[in-house]
Structure formats: structure tokens, C-alpha cells
Design a protein around this motif. Structure first.
Motif, PDB file in Angstrom:
ATOM      1  N   GLN A  25     -34.744  36.156  18.378  1.00 10.44           N
ATOM      2  CA  GLN A  25     -33.539  36.488  18.839  1.00 10.44           C
ATOM      3  C   GLN A  25     -33.207  35.480  20.002  1.00 10.44           C
ATOM      4  OE1 GLN A  25     -33.208  40.636  19.867  1.00 10.44           O
ATOM      5  NE2 GLN A  25     -33.125  41.265  17.875  1.00 10.44           N
ATOM      6  N   ILE A  26     -34.085  35.227  20.916  1.00 12.46           N
ATOM      7  CA  ILE A  26     -33.940  34.069  22.229  1.00 12.46           C
ATOM      8  C   ILE A  26     -33.456  32.894  21.530  1.00 12.46           C
ATOM      9  CG2 ILE A  26     -34.521  33.358  24.304  1.00 12.46           C
ATOM     10  CD1 ILE A  26     -36.545  35.811  24.514  1.00 12.46           C
ATOM     11  N   LEU A  27     -34.114  32.560  20.480  1.00 13.12           N
ATOM     12  CA  LEU A  27     -34.063  31.163  19.901  1.00 13.12           C
ATOM     13  C   LEU A  27     -32.507  31.002  19.188  1.00 13.12           C
ATOM     14  CD1 LEU A  27     -37.545  30.369  18.132  1.00 13.12           C
ATOM     15  CD2 LEU A  27     -36.586  29.119  20.103  1.00 13.12           C
ATOM     16  N   TYR A  28     -32.203  32.168  18.538  1.00 17.17           N
ATOM     17  CA  TYR A  28     -30.839  32.232  18.126  1.00 17.17           C
ATOM     18  C   TYR A  28     -29.896  32.177  18.786  1.00 17.17           C
ATOM     19  CZ  TYR A  28     -26.763  33.830  15.461  1.00 17.17           C
ATOM     20  OH  TYR A  28     -25.698  34.154  14.824  1.00 17.17           O
ATOM     21  N   LEU A  29     -29.983  32.789  20.144  1.00 18.59           N
ATOM     22  CA  LEU A  29     -29.125  32.954  21.227  1.00 18.59           C
ATOM     23  C   LEU A  29     -28.673  31.731  21.698  1.00 18.59           C
ATOM     24  CD1 LEU A  29     -30.132  35.995  23.250  1.00 18.59           C
ATOM     25  CD2 LEU A  29     -27.803  35.856  21.955  1.00 18.59           C
ATOM     26  N   LEU A  30     -29.976  30.900  22.026  1.00 14.91           N
ATOM     27  CA  LEU A  30     -29.982  29.241  22.724  1.00 14.91           C
ATOM     28  C   LEU A  30     -29.048  28.553  21.498  1.00 14.91           C
ATOM     29  CD1 LEU A  30     -33.739  29.250  24.140  1.00 14.91           C
ATOM     30  CD2 LEU A  30     -31.284  29.593  25.210  1.00 14.91           C
ATOM     31  N   GLU A  31     -29.567  28.522  20.398  1.00 17.76           N
ATOM     32  CA  GLU A  31     -28.809  27.734  19.354  1.00 17.76           C
ATOM     33  C   GLU A  31     -27.241  27.984  19.475  1.00 17.76           C
ATOM     34  OE1 GLU A  31     -28.814  27.720  14.729  1.00 17.76           O
ATOM     35  OE2 GLU A  31     -30.685  28.279  15.451  1.00 17.76           O
ATOM     36  N   ARG A  32     -26.724  29.095  19.511  1.00 20.52           N
ATOM     37  CA  ARG A  32     -25.422  29.593  19.366  1.00 20.52           C
ATOM     38  C   ARG A  32     -24.752  29.147  20.720  1.00 20.52           C
ATOM     39  NH1 ARG A  32     -23.981  29.103  14.817  1.00 20.52           N
ATOM     40  NH2 ARG A  32     -21.873  29.987  15.664  1.00 20.52           N
ATOM     41  N   PHE A  33     -25.429  29.223  21.795  1.00 23.25           N
ATOM     42  CA  PHE A  33     -24.792  28.700  23.094  1.00 23.25           C
ATOM     43  C   PHE A  33     -24.517  27.426  23.106  1.00 23.25           C
ATOM     44  CE2 PHE A  33     -26.846  32.226  25.622  1.00 23.25           C
ATOM     45  CZ  PHE A  33     -25.910  33.500  25.199  1.00 23.25           C
ATOM     46  N   VAL A  34     -25.465  26.615  22.495  1.00 22.25           N
ATOM     47  CA  VAL A  34     -25.398  25.016  22.308  1.00 22.25           C
ATOM     48  C   VAL A  34     -24.233  24.902  21.375  1.00 22.25           C
ATOM     49  CG1 VAL A  34     -26.425  23.212  21.758  1.00 22.25           C
ATOM     50  CG2 VAL A  34     -27.644  24.654  23.072  1.00 22.25           C
ATOM     51  N   VAL A  35     -24.250  25.460  20.267  1.00 20.08           N
ATOM     52  CA  VAL A  35     -23.001  25.365  19.245  1.00 20.08           C
ATOM     53  C   VAL A  35     -21.655  25.544  20.081  1.00 20.08           C
ATOM     54  CG1 VAL A  35     -21.856  26.482  17.241  1.00 20.08           C
ATOM     55  CG2 VAL A  35     -24.359  25.891  17.113  1.00 20.08           C
ATOM     56  N   MET A  36     -21.770  26.389  21.020  1.00 20.58           N
ATOM     57  CA  MET A  36     -20.236  26.756  21.646  1.00 20.58           C
ATOM     58  C   MET A  36     -19.875  25.769  22.378  1.00 20.58           C
ATOM     59  SD  MET A  36     -18.902  29.459  20.878  1.00 20.58           S
ATOM     60  CE  MET A  36     -17.763  30.396  22.110  1.00 20.58           C
ATOM     61  N   LEU A  37     -20.828  24.784  22.901  1.00 17.66           N
ATOM     62  CA  LEU A  37     -20.567  23.661  23.627  1.00 17.66           C
ATOM     63  C   LEU A  37     -20.135  22.519  22.575  1.00 17.66           C
ATOM     64  CD1 LEU A  37     -23.280  23.826  26.526  1.00 17.66           C
ATOM     65  CD2 LEU A  37     -20.720  24.296  26.655  1.00 17.66           C
ATOM     66  N   GLY A  38     -20.436  22.834  21.336  1.00 17.84           N
ATOM     67  CA  GLY A  38     -20.046  21.560  20.618  1.00 17.84           C
ATOM     68  C   GLY A  38     -21.302  20.838  20.390  1.00 17.84           C
ATOM     69  N   GLY A  39     -22.507  21.210  20.323  1.00 16.52           N
ATOM     70  CA  GLY A  39     -23.839  20.444  19.969  1.00 16.52           C
ATOM     71  C   GLY A  39     -24.733  21.159  19.066  1.00 16.52           C
ATOM     72  N   ASN A  40     -25.749  20.341  18.967  1.00 19.93           N
ATOM     73  CA  ASN A  40     -26.924  20.768  17.981  1.00 19.93           C
ATOM     74  C   ASN A  40     -28.130  20.919  18.873  1.00 19.93           C
ATOM     75  OD1 ASN A  40     -29.280  20.971  16.330  1.00 19.93           O
ATOM     76  ND2 ASN A  40     -27.963  19.625  14.484  1.00 19.93           N
ATOM     77  N   VAL A  41     -28.538  22.124  18.933  1.00 15.42           N
ATOM     78  CA  VAL A  41     -29.844  22.441  19.654  1.00 15.42           C
ATOM     79  C   VAL A  41     -31.138  21.452  19.461  1.00 15.42           C
ATOM     80  CG1 VAL A  41     -31.000  24.416  18.269  1.00 15.42           C
ATOM     81  CG2 VAL A  41     -30.788  24.434  20.797  1.00 15.42           C
ATOM     82  N   ASN A  42     -31.274  21.117  18.146  1.00 20.33           N
ATOM     83  CA  ASN A  42     -32.218  20.302  17.499  1.00 20.33           C
ATOM     84  C   ASN A  42     -32.030  18.764  17.899  1.00 20.33           C
ATOM     85  OD1 ASN A  42     -33.633  22.700  16.518  1.00 20.33           O
ATOM     86  ND2 ASN A  42     -32.265  22.455  15.028  1.00 20.33           N
ATOM     87  N   GLN A  43     -31.119  18.413  18.377  1.00 26.25           N
ATOM     88  CA  GLN A  43     -31.001  17.099  18.795  1.00 26.25           C
ATOM     89  C   GLN A  43     -30.915  16.818  20.427  1.00 26.25           C
ATOM     90  OE1 GLN A  43     -27.540  15.272  17.117  1.00 26.25           O
ATOM     91  NE2 GLN A  43     -27.939  15.996  15.027  1.00 26.25           N
ATOM     92  N   ASN A  44     -31.236  15.751  20.965  1.00 24.53           N
ATOM     93  CA  ASN A  44     -31.342  15.414  22.403  1.00 24.53           C
ATOM     94  C   ASN A  44     -30.117  15.425  22.803  1.00 24.53           C
ATOM     95  OD1 ASN A  44     -31.454  14.163  25.042  1.00 24.53           O
ATOM     96  ND2 ASN A  44     -33.078  12.666  24.344  1.00 24.53           N
ATOM     97  N   PRO A  45     -29.960  16.517  23.915  1.00 25.40           N
ATOM     98  CA  PRO A  45     -28.536  16.720  24.581  1.00 25.40           C
ATOM     99  C   PRO A  45     -27.896  15.826  25.442  1.00 25.40           C
ATOM    100  CG  PRO A  45     -30.467  17.834  25.848  1.00 25.40           C
ATOM    101  CD  PRO A  45     -30.902  17.281  24.686  1.00 25.40           C
TER     102      PRO A  45
END
Length: 908
Positions: free
Chosen positions: A442-462
């Protein structure tokens, strides 16, 4: 010397107050108004300029009230506990009107004998409760008296502790000798240290009752009832220490039971834990050690069934030693440093020991955050019901509450936490229970969605992901939850899980072990498994440095910062803010350059919702400060929204102790070349405005001795003006009279600049000659506009360039303005948002100009460079002691003549 002004407070007062010296008239007025406000249970806004002895007035006024209150309470107790017959008439007054005809009925329809019986029962319960309280109080007083007079007793506990340590050491030695040759234990898959990184089986609160904090056989002595007390809070630990020293010097220093509270960072005496550095890590490690201590018993029960993990417990968390430390604290007034020394000597934890002293203490001294943040307050065992709260240095109370309940996370932290948690889950998948896996996912999913909201992909170097649409967006909590598609997750449960499972602490330990460039690992297989995490962390650090100087690098850019705290800890703060939110919260999506530099921020618009709980529970609340003007903010934004009845609010403002001739405040409307002074965003960049400012300073530096402090609205503007003066040669002219210093942006350089500035002024005053002192170019709201004293020669003249209005283009401020206009009525034909902007500006001005006058014999001139200061609405927001003496000068000539006369008169 000015008197004070206060609204009348009804209720009995006190004719005189114990004081270490003869108080100023305004101190007497301050104490009398404070006493009356506490007696009447008011919410007071008290203003007493720095240098007028505010701390001592607060101590002597408040503790005099507490002394009288305790005396009255004990007299009342004695009356009620008097032997049967002697106090009968008084007791009967409790039963309204006494007994009447047996068949009559009262207003509620009950027969009178029933009412009389109930009243009699209530009276008996009250007497029983008072007797218990009296016994407890006598027991406590005897115990403290014994410690006060028996020096040997002080060291008995210390000696006992070292004997116990020696016994433990010998016992351990014996065990090791016995275990030699008994054969090695069956090798486990993980070594000892790594075993501690595994999350324990998790049960939510619905599935279990939370175990009590102390062992069952512990003395119930800790369950002491809270006596009526005063909670005094201020902003910094140094301000609190200063206050404690004032109490020690006061007439109440010997007899007051005072306890200083602080964070674990300030009070921890366990070197292993202190070494962690970051507050969150210290908190988590300490909590984990307590958990280990309380789990020891249950571990012993299952020892036969499975191998027990060796868990570290804190040697300083000893109930007996902490009980001793608690009593020592109550016997003699101690500040934080003395408390830590005592903790080290007695091998007792000052953090918990001081908390155990709260119930019996009369005065509790603590930082803002501990009192204003509800969860921290409750964790510390602070009960505000019917108590008195004094908030000192409260000029920025609204901002403080807003900051305490706001939280920000960067894209870099989100991606880093996701990567770490994913690696952790992969590493220990087979060892984790189903519930732990569920929450981690659940925490991983939250982190993934938060990054999407910023317009990014959690699996790539920010740091390598460029944001396509930069800018700032504001969302309500509900909109944010729906748009990020996390409205189906129970954030309360996730946040509770993070708190209880200590997952961020485990994750930190995991990264410490495997996230370094050369970790000690056992097999090639493990090396491959963890290579991803190491590579990610390395690229994150390298990538962030390639971004160029446009934006500040993300938090993880620095390897020391990376070590300082787990990014998941920051995210827990953000989740906590989301769960505490009501309709007055907003989420700000700040998209900058790269995903790593972008951030999510929770913003609290209405701090009053949290302050309401404080004012509702307390008997009285005093908000005090050196500069509280303009007070409208406190009345309207804080107290009115917190539901405080206007009749309960009392204001007190006193003058300064300096004679009127020691201050010369001037509003200057135009410069030497008759250029009108108006530093708006449109006009302040004009060369003629910067030139005029320089000419004013050149003239002033010719007549003002010692130090001149000049405040600019921002760092950028100060830099711009400095560069312009350098180009035109004006800086060289200035430098012939005063050595020029600039306020540094970095906090760690402030001390050095101030020391050089002071040294230069001292040198010039001793040497004589053309150079008469120094000029310090400072910034409003910077490091030097608050908390730093420019007393005597350090600040003979304070200049304010323009009006430091906040940046109204800031999305946060715009949202706050919109919210105020929607929820607050217009005052005097002005929109609430306009009033807010003016108040923020004038609060900053008042803080800055108050730096110069610091004691009774001090003197200084104050120059406000902008004709807008002369407007009545603005003028009224200056402190009373400055407002009463201010002169408005339309032309420079007459202002300069006044200044020359003032400074020449003082130097003669």
C-alpha cells in the motif's frame, strides 16, 4: 517612562508582588493585569517591549497568582475536611437551601429527600477525594523534603546503580564461560544485526489492546494527579534556558517545583542513540528500545519454541533511577543542561524522568511545538484541563501553528523511498508476515501515485526526469485523494502502521547496511539482489549535481543528508498531515525543472482549529511578546476562529522603560534631492530610488556614531542595491565613514559576521579618526531581524528601506487570502486579505526596528524610508511606545537636522 494600558479585568487583584529588585511602574502594572487575567480565567494578549523585564514580570505575576490559588484551595480543603459539626453550616450551603418539607418536590420533579440524598452523596465523594489528594500531597512533600535535606540519599541511588552494573557484568561473564565448548548454535539464515531489520508481526489496534508503557509490578507512584500548574513555552531552547535562569534568580527560585521539557535530541544521554543525529532517527531508535524492554517478558515465554532475537534495551530507562531523577528535578530548579548532567550522573533518562515530574510540577517549561502539537502534547503526558498556559515570544504564533501542521516532500524523496522499500520487500519477502507485505504494498502504491501527480515515473531517476509543465497547482484534500487515485486506501491505518511498526527505522537500518558503495555482503546472489538499490542511490546523488544552479538540489543530493534520515520519515510526516486535515487544508503541487526538484506540500489554512483545543481546555491562556502589534491578527484569525467569546479576551500593552528623549523615530517621505520615497515593486528598481537611498545613508553615516543597521525587504533587493552602489562609486563614499557588512544567507556564518561587526565598532570608538563605526546591510525576516540584539553602539540607528510586503504571487499566500475573503467579514471597508498583507508587513517591520533599544539607558534613532508609513492605518500598527514619539518629515532637511541634534546631544 510610560505607563501601560489595559482593558479592565474584573475580579480580586493583589497589592504587591515579590520581586528581586524594585520593579518599574510598568512591571507592577503588567503583573497586576496578569494576575487579574489568570484569576478571571481570561485569554490575554500581553505586550511588553524587550528591555522592560518581561520575563521577570511573567514569573512573579503568574507564580504569585499560583501561590494564592494553592493557599485558597488548601483553606477550602481544610474547611470541608473539618470534623463533623464544626463545618456543618458551610457544608449545608452545598445543598441549595437545605432540607424542606418531606413531601415537597424540587424543580426537576424529584422529591426533596432524593435531592438531599444525592447532594449528600456528592459531598461525601468530594470529601473522600480531597482526603486522598491530601494524603498524596503530604507523601510527595515528605519525600521531596527528605531528598532536600539528606545528601546521602542523593548518592544512594547512584551507588546502587553501579552495584547493579557490576553484578550484570559478572553474570554475563559467567554465562560466556559456561557456554564455551557447549557447541555453536544452529546457523541461522541471517546474522544477529540483520535479524533486527525484520518487521515484527503487526496487529492493528482493533486486534489487540495496546500494552501499557510500564511493567505491571511498577509502583503506581507515577499515576500522580496533576496539580494546578503553569505551562510556559517559548520558541527556542536557549530562550527557555534563559527563562529558567530568571526563575532561579527570582524570589520563587527556591520553592517552585519546575520541570524543563525538551526533545530527545536535547535530553538523550545514551551516546549510541545520540550519535544518530537526526531527531526522527533518535525518536525511532528510542521507541524501539522501549518496545524491546516491554517485549522481554513475552519473549521469555516463547523462548523454548523458537530462537530469541537479541534486542537492545536502553540502560538509562530504569524505572527506579527515573523516579529518583524525577524527585531531584522537583526539589531544585534545573535547566536542560543541568538535567542532562544529572541524567548522566544517575544513569537515568532525563527525557522520561522529566515527564514523570509533570503531574507534581507547578511550572512546566517547554518548547512551542511540544505544547501546540496535539499528538506530541498527549505523548508527553501534558494535560491542559483547567491549567494556565503562557506562550512567550508569540508574535509569530499563527505562522508557528501553520508550520507545525504543514509538511513537504520532494519528488526525489518519494522515488528514493519507493526504491528502498521495494528492495527491502524483495530482500525479506520470505520472512515478512502477510499483513506487513500488505501494508508495504500500500505504501509503495501511495508513493507511486504521488510521483505520478508530479508528472513523473517512480521507477526512473527523478533527477533525469524533466517536468513537462512547470508551475504550481493547489488542490483540496479530497480532490488530491481522488485525482491521485488513492481514495480507496485508508490513510489512517497506513499512517498508524508506519508509526507502530517503526518501518522507517527498519528501512534506515537496511540502507545503512546495504546502501553504501561497499557494503559487507555474504554471497554473490545477495550482491546481485541489492545492486539495484546501490546503483539507484549512486545515480541519485550524481544526477542531482548535474542540474545546475537554478534550483536547490533535492534533499538526497548530499550523502550526509542521505545518511541523516530516511526519506520515508519525511513522507510519514506528509501522510500524518493528510490524515489530520479538515476542509481548511490544501495540497500544493510544486512542479519545478525535474521531478527530483518538484514537491508536494500540505498547507494548513486555518491554524485556529488546532489552537481551539488549547483555549477550550485551559483555565487561562496568556499570549505574550515584545512586539504583538498588530493584535487584530490574534483576535480575528486565531481567537475568533477558535470560538473564544470576545468578552473573555483582554489586551495589555505597556510603554518602554527608556525616557522619551532616548528614542527618535522618524518617517521620512522624501530624500535629499526631493525624490519621493515609495519603494513599490514597480519603483524600487529605478536607479534614482537606489541613488536616493544611498545619499540618505551617506548623510546619516556622517552624524550617527557606532553601528547603523539598514534593513532591506529581501536578499535579492539588498544584492541589487549593493551592486548598483558599487557601480556608481557610492559604496566607496560610504566606506570612508563606516565599514560595510552584509548579512549572510547561511545561518552558520551569522555569528562570524556579527562578531566582526561588533569588533569593528569597538575598535573605531577607541581609536577615533575618520572611520566612526560600521554599517550592516540586513534583510527583513532574515537571520538578524529576530532574536539578535543590537544594543548600545551596535545599533545607534535602525533604517527600514521601504515596506516589506510579502510576495502576493506566492500560491500559498494567494490561497490564504482567498480563504480569508470567503470566511471573514470586511473590516473598515477593507477586504480581510488586504488586512492580512498589511499586518504581515507591519509585524516584520516591528520585529526589525525593535532590535535597537534593549535596556533602560539605551538610545537610538529609527528611520522609516517610505511616505506610506504616514498613512493612519499603517501608523496605528506600529508599537505604542514608538507611535507616541514618531515624527513625520515630508522633507529630508528637517529630518537630518533632528537626527544630528539627537546624536550630538547623546554623545556630549
Amino acid at each position: 517612562m510610560d505607563g501601560g494600558t489595559a482593558e479592565a479585568v474584573s475580579g480580586p487583584g493583589r497589592a504587591s508582588f515579590p520581586f528581586p529588585y524594585t520593579p518599574y511602574r510598568i512591571q507592577e502594572q503588567f503583573m497586576a493585569a496578569l494576575y487579574a487575567a489568570l484569576e478571571a480565567g481570561r485569554i490575554g494578549i500581553f505586550e511588553s517591549p524587550t528591555g522592560t523585564g518581561k520575563s521577570l514580570s511573567l514569573i512573579c505575576g503568574a507564580l504569585s497568582w499560583l501561590q494564592d490559588f494553592e493557599k485558597k484551595k488548601q483553606e477550602e480543603e481544610a474547611r470541608l475536611l473539618a470534623p463533623e459539626g464544626s463545618g456543618q453550616e458551610e457544608k449545608q450551603t452545598l445543598a441549595s437551601g437545605g432540607l424542606a418539607c418531606p413531601n415537597s418536590r424540587d424543580a426537576s420533579g424529584e422529591p426533596d429527600w432524593v435531592t438531599a440524598f444525592v447532594q449528600k452523596k456528592e459531598e461525601q465523594d468530594l470529601v473522600h477525594r480531597l482526603k486522598e489528594e491530601q494524603i498524596r500531597r503530604k507523601k510527595r512533600e515528605e519525600r521531596l523534603e527528605k531528598i532536600r535535606h539528606n545528601v546521602q540519599l542523593k548518592y544512594a541511588a547512584k551507588r546502587k546503580r553501579s552495584e547493579e552494573d557490576e553484578t550484570k557484568r559478572l553474570l554475563q561473564l559467567s554465562k560466556e564461560i559456561l557456554s564455551e565448548g557447549a557447541g555453536a548454535a544452529v546457523p541461522e539464515q541471517l546474522d544477529h544485526n540483520e535479524e533486527e531489520l525484520i518487521l515484527a508481526e503487526y496487529e492493528s489496534d482493533e486486534e489487540k489492546k495496546v500494552a501499557s508503557g510500564l511493567e505491571e509490578d511498577d509502583d503506581d507512584d507515577l499515576e500522580e494527579e496533576h496539580v494546578t500548574k503553569i505551562y510556559y513555552c517559548s520558541r527556542t531552547h536557549s530562550q527557555l534556558s534563559q527563562f529558567v535562569h530568571e526563575v532561579q534568580k527570582s524570589p520563587f527560585g527556591k520553592d517552585t517545583r519546575l520541570v524543563s521539557l525538551g526533545s530527545r535530541q536535547n535530553l538523550c544521554v545514551n551516546e549510541e542513540v545520540r550519535r544518530l543525529g537526526a531527531l526522527q532517527l533518535i525518536n525511532d531508535r528510542c521507541t524501539e528500545m522501549q518496545k524491546n524492554k516491554h517485549e522481554k517478558k513475552s519473549d521469555a515465554e516463547v523462548e523454548g519454541k523458537k530462537r530469541r532475537v537479541s534486542r537492545t534495551v536502553c540502560p538509562f530507562y530504569s524505572y527506579e533511577q527515573m523516579q529518583f531523577l524525577r524527585d531531584e528535578v522537583l526539589v531544585e530548579v534545573k535547566d536542560i543542561e543541568q538535567l542532562v548532567t544529572l541524567g548522566k550522573e544517575t544513569k537515568a533518562c532525563p527525557y522520561y524522568g522529566s515527564r514523570y515530574a509533570i503531574p507534581a510540577a507547578q511550572l512546566v517549561v517547554l518548547p512551542y511545538q511540544m505544547l501546540l502539537h496535539e499528538a506530541t502534547r498527549s505523548a508527553a503526558g501534558i494535560i491542559l484541563k483547567d491549567q494556565v498556559v503562557i506562550i512567550d515570544e508569540a508574535h509569530n504564533l499563527i505562522d508557528t501553528i501553520t508550520c507545525i501542521y504543514s509538511a513537504e516532500v520532494s519528488g526525489s524523496q518519494l522515488c528514493c523511498a519507493h526504491s528502498q522499500l521495494l528492495q527491502y520487500m524483495e530482500r525479506y519477502r520470505k520472512r515478512l508476515k502477510a499483513k506487513n507485505l500488505m501494508y508495504i504494498k500500500q505504501i509503495l502504491y501511495l508513493l507511486e501515485r504521488f510521483v505520478v501527480m508530479l508528472g513523473g515515473n517512480v521507477n526512473q531517476n527523478p533527477s533525469c526526469q524533466v517536468v513537462s509543465q512547470t508551475g504550481t497547482e493547489l488542490k483540496s484534500i479530497n480532490d488530491f485523494l481522488f485525482q491521485s487515485q488513492i481514495d480507496n486506501i485508508n490513510l489512517f491505518k497506513v499512517q498508524r502502521y508506519c508509526e507502530k511498526s517503526l518501518i522507517s527505522r527498519k528501512l534506515f537500518g537496511f540502507v545503512e547496511r546495504y546502501g553504501n558503495p561497499a557494503p559487507v555482503v555474504k554471497t554473490n546472489k545477495e550482491n546481485q539482489k541489492l545492486a539495484g538499490l546501490q546503483n539507484f542511490l549512486m545515480t541519485l546523488q550524481q544526477g542531482s549535481y548535474k542540474e545546475g544552479p537554478l534550483q536547490s538540489p533535492p534533499v538526497e543530493a548530499d550523502s550526509d543528508q542521505l545518511r541523516a534520515a530516511s526519506p520515508l520519515m519525511h513522507i510519514e510526516g506528509f501522510l500524518s498531515a493528510l490524515t489530520n486535515a479538515n476542509e481548511d487544508g490544501r495540497v500544493i503541487l510544486n512542479r519545478q525543472g525535474t521531478i527530483g526538484q518538484s514537491s508536494l506540500k500540505f498547507l494548513l489554512l486555518n491554524p485556529a482549529v488546532h489552537f481551539a483545543k488549547v483555549v477550550k481546555e485551559c483555565r487561562a491562556v496568556i499570549i505574550a511578546g515584545g512586539t504583538m502589534q498588530p493584535v487584530a491578527d490574534f483576535r480575528e484569525q486565531l481567537l475568533s476562529y477558535a470560538g473564544v467569546d470576545p468578552a473573555r479576551i483582554v489586551e495589555f500593552s505597556c510603554g518602554h522603560v527608556i525616557p522619551p528623549e532616548n528614542i527618535l523615530p522618524i518617517i521620512l517621505c522624501s530624500g535629499p534631492s526631493n525624490q519621493q520615497l515609495e519603494f513599490t515593486y514597480q519603483t524600487r528598481d529605478l536607479p534614482q530610488m537606489m541613488d536616493e537611498t544611498g545619499r540618505i545613508l551617506c548623510n546619516l553615516c556622517n552624524v550617527v556614531p557606532g553601528g547603523v543597521v539598514c534593513f532591506f525587504p529581501s536578499y535579492d533587493y539588498e544584492k541589487q542595491v549593493y551592486a548598483h552602489w558599487e557601480k556608481t562609486g557610492l559604496l566607496t563614499r560610504l566606506a570612508t565613514k563606516k565599514k560595510i557588512f552584509q548579512e549572510p544567507k547561511k545561518a552558520n556564518q551569522v555569528e562570524q559576521v556579527l562578531a566582526e561587526y561588533a569588533k569593528c565598532i569597538k575598535r573605531c570608538s577607541q581609536a577615533g579618526g575618520q572611520m566612526t563605526g560600521a554599517l550592516l546591510l540586513s534583510v527583513v525576516g532574515g537571520k538578524m531581524s529576530e532574536g539578535i540584539n543590537f544594543s548600545d553602539d551596535l545599533g545607534r540607528c535602525v533604517i527600514m528601506v521601504g515596506m516589506p510586503y510579502p510576495n502576493i504571487k506566492s500560491p500559498e499566500l494567494q490561497e490564504k487570502m482567498t480563504w480569508l475573503d470567503k470566511t471573514m467579514p470586511r473590516s473598515a471597508s477593507q477586504a480581510p486579505s488586504r488586512v492580512l498583507i498589511e499586518n504581515l508587513c507591519m509585524k516584520a517591520v516591528n520585529q526589525s526596528i525593535g532590535r535597537a533599544i534593549r535596556h533602560q539607558k539605551d538610545y537610538a534613532s529609527i528611520l522609516l524610508l517610505d511616505h506610506r508609513y504616514a498613512r493612519p492605518a499603517i501608523l496605528n500598527k506600529l508599537p505604542q511606545w514608538i507611535r507616541e514619539r514618531i515624527q513625520v518629515k515630508p522633507a529630508f532637511g528637517s529630518a537630518f537636522a533632528e537626527l544630528r541634534k539627537f546624536h550630538r546631544g547623546k554623545s556630549d
